[in-house]
Design an enzyme around this catalytic site. Structure first.
Site, PDB file in Angstrom:
ATOM      1  CE  LYS A  44      -4.136   1.440  10.911  1.00 48.64           C
ATOM      2  NZ  LYS A  44      -5.515   1.630  11.278  1.00 48.64           N
ATOM      3  NE  ARG A  59      -5.473   3.654   4.803  1.00 47.93           N
ATOM      4  CZ  ARG A  59      -5.146   4.025   5.801  1.00 47.93           C
ATOM      5  NH1 ARG A  59      -3.884   3.875   6.311  1.00 47.93           N
ATOM      6  NH2 ARG A  59      -6.137   4.560   6.633  1.00 47.93           N
ATOM      7  NE  ARG A 106      -8.924   9.186  15.871  1.00 42.93           N
ATOM      8  CZ  ARG A 106      -8.257   8.383  14.900  1.00 42.93           C
ATOM      9  NH1 ARG A 106      -7.221   7.641  15.135  1.00 42.93           N
ATOM     10  NH2 ARG A 106      -8.891   8.700  13.636  1.00 42.93           N
ATOM     11  NE  ARG A 153      -7.603  11.326  12.074  1.00 41.99           N
ATOM     12  CZ  ARG A 153      -6.757  10.149  11.760  1.00 41.99           C
ATOM     13  NH1 ARG A 153      -5.930   9.709  12.440  1.00 41.99           N
ATOM     14  NH2 ARG A 153      -7.415   9.379  10.597  1.00 41.99           N
ATOM     15  NE  ARG A 163     -10.914   7.345   8.311  1.00 42.21           N
ATOM     16  CZ  ARG A 163     -10.842   7.901   9.867  1.00 42.21           C
ATOM     17  NH1 ARG A 163     -11.438   8.430  10.424  1.00 42.21           N
ATOM     18  NH2 ARG A 163      -9.507   7.189  10.604  1.00 42.21           N
TER      19      ARG A 163
HETATM   20  P1  AP5 Z   1      -5.848   4.855  17.171  1.00 39.07           P
HETATM   21  O1  AP5 Z   1      -4.542   4.113  17.822  1.00 39.07           O
HETATM   22  O2  AP5 Z   1      -5.623   6.331  16.737  1.00 39.07           O
HETATM   23  O3  AP5 Z   1      -6.245   4.047  15.637  1.00 39.07           O
HETATM   24  P2  AP5 Z   1      -5.536   3.736  14.476  1.00 39.07           P
HETATM   25  O4  AP5 Z   1      -5.877   2.563  13.896  1.00 39.07           O
HETATM   26  O5  AP5 Z   1      -4.469   4.366  14.331  1.00 39.07           O
HETATM   27  O6  AP5 Z   1      -6.566   4.563  13.649  1.00 39.07           O
HETATM   28  P3  AP5 Z   1      -6.475   5.743  12.453  1.00 39.07           P
HETATM   29  O7  AP5 Z   1      -8.028   6.293  12.402  1.00 39.07           O
HETATM   30  O8  AP5 Z   1      -5.591   6.824  12.565  1.00 39.07           O
HETATM   31  O9  AP5 Z   1      -6.273   4.767  11.197  1.00 39.07           O
HETATM   32  P4  AP5 Z   1      -6.793   5.146   9.754  1.00 39.07           P
HETATM   33  O10 AP5 Z   1      -5.923   3.828   9.224  1.00 39.07           O
HETATM   34  O11 AP5 Z   1      -7.774   5.377   9.251  1.00 39.07           O
HETATM   35  O12 AP5 Z   1      -6.126   6.603   9.538  1.00 39.07           O
HETATM   36  P5  AP5 Z   1      -4.778   7.143   8.853  1.00 39.07           P
HETATM   37  O13 AP5 Z   1      -4.157   8.172   9.723  1.00 39.07           O
HETATM   38  O14 AP5 Z   1      -3.826   6.073   8.463  1.00 39.07           O
HETATM   39  O15 AP5 Z   1      -7.261   4.707  17.964  1.00 39.07           O
HETATM   40  C1  AP5 Z   1      -8.386   5.166  17.605  1.00 39.07           C
HETATM   41  C2  AP5 Z   1      -9.120   5.553  18.982  1.00 39.07           C
HETATM   42  O16 AP5 Z   1      -9.570   4.531  19.716  1.00 39.07           O
HETATM   43  C3  AP5 Z   1      -8.104   6.543  19.947  1.00 39.07           C
HETATM   44  O17 AP5 Z   1      -8.895   7.578  20.500  1.00 39.07           O
HETATM   45  C4  AP5 Z   1      -7.526   5.637  20.833  1.00 39.07           C
HETATM   46  O18 AP5 Z   1      -7.255   6.389  22.246  1.00 39.07           O
HETATM   47  C5  AP5 Z   1      -8.804   4.363  20.975  1.00 39.07           C
HETATM   48  N1  AP5 Z   1      -8.238   3.208  21.288  1.00 39.07           N
HETATM   49  C6  AP5 Z   1      -7.074   2.569  20.805  1.00 39.07           C
HETATM   50  N2  AP5 Z   1      -7.125   1.354  21.445  1.00 39.07           N
HETATM   51  C7  AP5 Z   1      -8.247   1.245  22.280  1.00 39.07           C
HETATM   52  C8  AP5 Z   1      -8.807   0.213  22.845  1.00 39.07           C
HETATM   53  N3  AP5 Z   1      -8.089  -1.345  22.815  1.00 39.07           N
HETATM   54  N4  AP5 Z   1     -10.059   0.328  23.560  1.00 39.07           N
HETATM   55  C9  AP5 Z   1     -10.620   1.484  23.458  1.00 39.07           C
HETATM   56  N5  AP5 Z   1     -10.096   2.582  22.772  1.00 39.07           N
HETATM   57  C10 AP5 Z   1      -9.019   2.513  21.883  1.00 39.07           C
HETATM   58  O19 AP5 Z   1      -5.174   7.524   7.467  1.00 39.07           O
HETATM   59  C11 AP5 Z   1      -5.999   8.841   7.197  1.00 39.07           C
HETATM   60  C12 AP5 Z   1      -5.998   9.090   5.888  1.00 39.07           C
HETATM   61  O20 AP5 Z   1      -4.831   9.250   5.266  1.00 39.07           O
HETATM   62  C13 AP5 Z   1      -6.691   7.972   5.142  1.00 39.07           C
HETATM   63  O21 AP5 Z   1      -8.238   7.827   5.028  1.00 39.07           O
HETATM   64  C14 AP5 Z   1      -6.415   8.366   3.766  1.00 39.07           C
HETATM   65  O22 AP5 Z   1      -7.065   9.280   3.117  1.00 39.07           O
HETATM   66  C15 AP5 Z   1      -4.677   8.625   3.849  1.00 39.07           C
HETATM   67  N6  AP5 Z   1      -3.703   7.565   3.804  1.00 39.07           N
HETATM   68  C16 AP5 Z   1      -3.100   7.192   4.971  1.00 39.07           C
HETATM   69  N7  AP5 Z   1      -2.367   6.190   4.519  1.00 39.07           N
HETATM   70  C17 AP5 Z   1      -2.750   5.827   3.151  1.00 39.07           C
HETATM   71  C18 AP5 Z   1      -2.041   4.747   2.245  1.00 39.07           C
HETATM   72  N8  AP5 Z   1      -1.201   4.143   2.721  1.00 39.07           N
HETATM   73  N9  AP5 Z   1      -2.535   4.965   1.209  1.00 39.07           N
HETATM   74  C19 AP5 Z   1      -3.616   5.798   0.873  1.00 39.07           C
HETATM   75  N10 AP5 Z   1      -4.006   6.834   1.271  1.00 39.07           N
HETATM   76  C20 AP5 Z   1      -3.834   6.686   2.730  1.00 39.07           C
END
Ligand code: AP5
Length: 221
Positions: free
Chosen positions: A18, A93, A132, A165, A176
């Protein structure tokens, strides 16, 4: 889809890409991206009251309470920049957040153009998250398997030291994924039956291949 003032949600499990795809859309569509995870991590780093509250949930891979996140999103949607469109990354979410988003959008006179779902099998998600590396200085994201920095452990953009991270540790990743399947996956059915268009992509393949499909869908270039 009308590329002007585009308002989209990026939905998908942890590690689906994402953030990676959203950052590219920011450039090509000329609209801001609001990633609730990034906003929360900034708050943790700054040691604000929000950050102190959020940290305990994030470290365990649990969701931050709905009312906290909805308050953050209310604030960003009310900003003047949002008038020209936006990408929501990592929000909503939960069903309560999706319902809350509908209310926030109605309050601002906005309508979502689409929800873009990035579907990736669990074993690939685990591989991506284990590989990552992030730069705390400039926010650049790398992957040791597919997009490593030129010099190991050092950011290509700003020269900062790359980090893993906290929530990419194996046990937290497992939680997660569980939290995602219990709380967020049900949103797929919710959007399948809602008036908002849902596009479901199999987000496996290279970043470029997936981005090209997304661009075709959103119509920015
Ligand atoms: P990346 O693009 O970083 O993936 P992402 O989908 O953004 O993953 P996140 O882990 O950031 O998502 P998340 O939803 O768990 O975390 P968030 O920060 O929102 O890609 C991942 C890796 O893969 C990278 O190394 C990239 O280079 C690689 N990659 C990408 N595409 C690829 C491909 N096609 N092929 C190979 N490699 C690839 O949330 C973190 C925490 O915050 C949550 O756990 C929660 O505690 C809190 N939080 C955030 N939002 C909320 C909410 N709305 N409600 C409640 N709590 C929340």
């Amino acid at each position: 889809m009308n590329a002007g003032k585009l308002k989209i949600v990026l939905l998908g499990p942890p590690g689906a890409g994402k953030g990676t795809q959203g950052d590219r859309l920011v450039v090509d569509c000329g609209i801001p991206k609001y990633a609730t995870g990034d906003i929360l991590r900034d708050a943790v780093r700054s040691g604000t009251a929000l950050g102190l509250e959020a940290k305990q949930y994030m470290d365990a891979g649990e969701l931050v309470p709905d009312e906290v996140v909805l308050g953050m999103v209310r604030e960003v949607l009310a900003s003047p920049e949002s008038r020209n469109g936006f990408i929501l990354d990592g929000f909503p979410r939960t069903l309560a957040q999706a319902e809350g988003l509908d209310t926030l959008l109605a309050d601002e006179g906005f309508k979502l153009d689409a929800v873009l779902y990035l579907g990736v099998p669990d074993e690939e998600l685990v591989r991506r998250l284990a590989g990552r590396r992030v730069c705390p200085g400039c926010g650049a994201v790398y992957n040791v398997h597919t997009s490593a920095s030129a010099a190991k452990g050092t950011c290509d953009s700003c020269g900062g030291a790359l980090e893993i991270r906290d929530d990419d540790k194996e046990d937290v990743v497992r939680n997660r994924l569980r939290v995602y399947s219990e709380n967020t996956e049900p949103l797929l059915d919710w959007y399948r039956t809602s008036p908002t268009t849902l596009h479901e992509l199999a987000a496996v393949g290279t970043v470029d291949e997936i981005y090209s499909e997304l661009l075709d869908l959103v119509g920015c270039s």
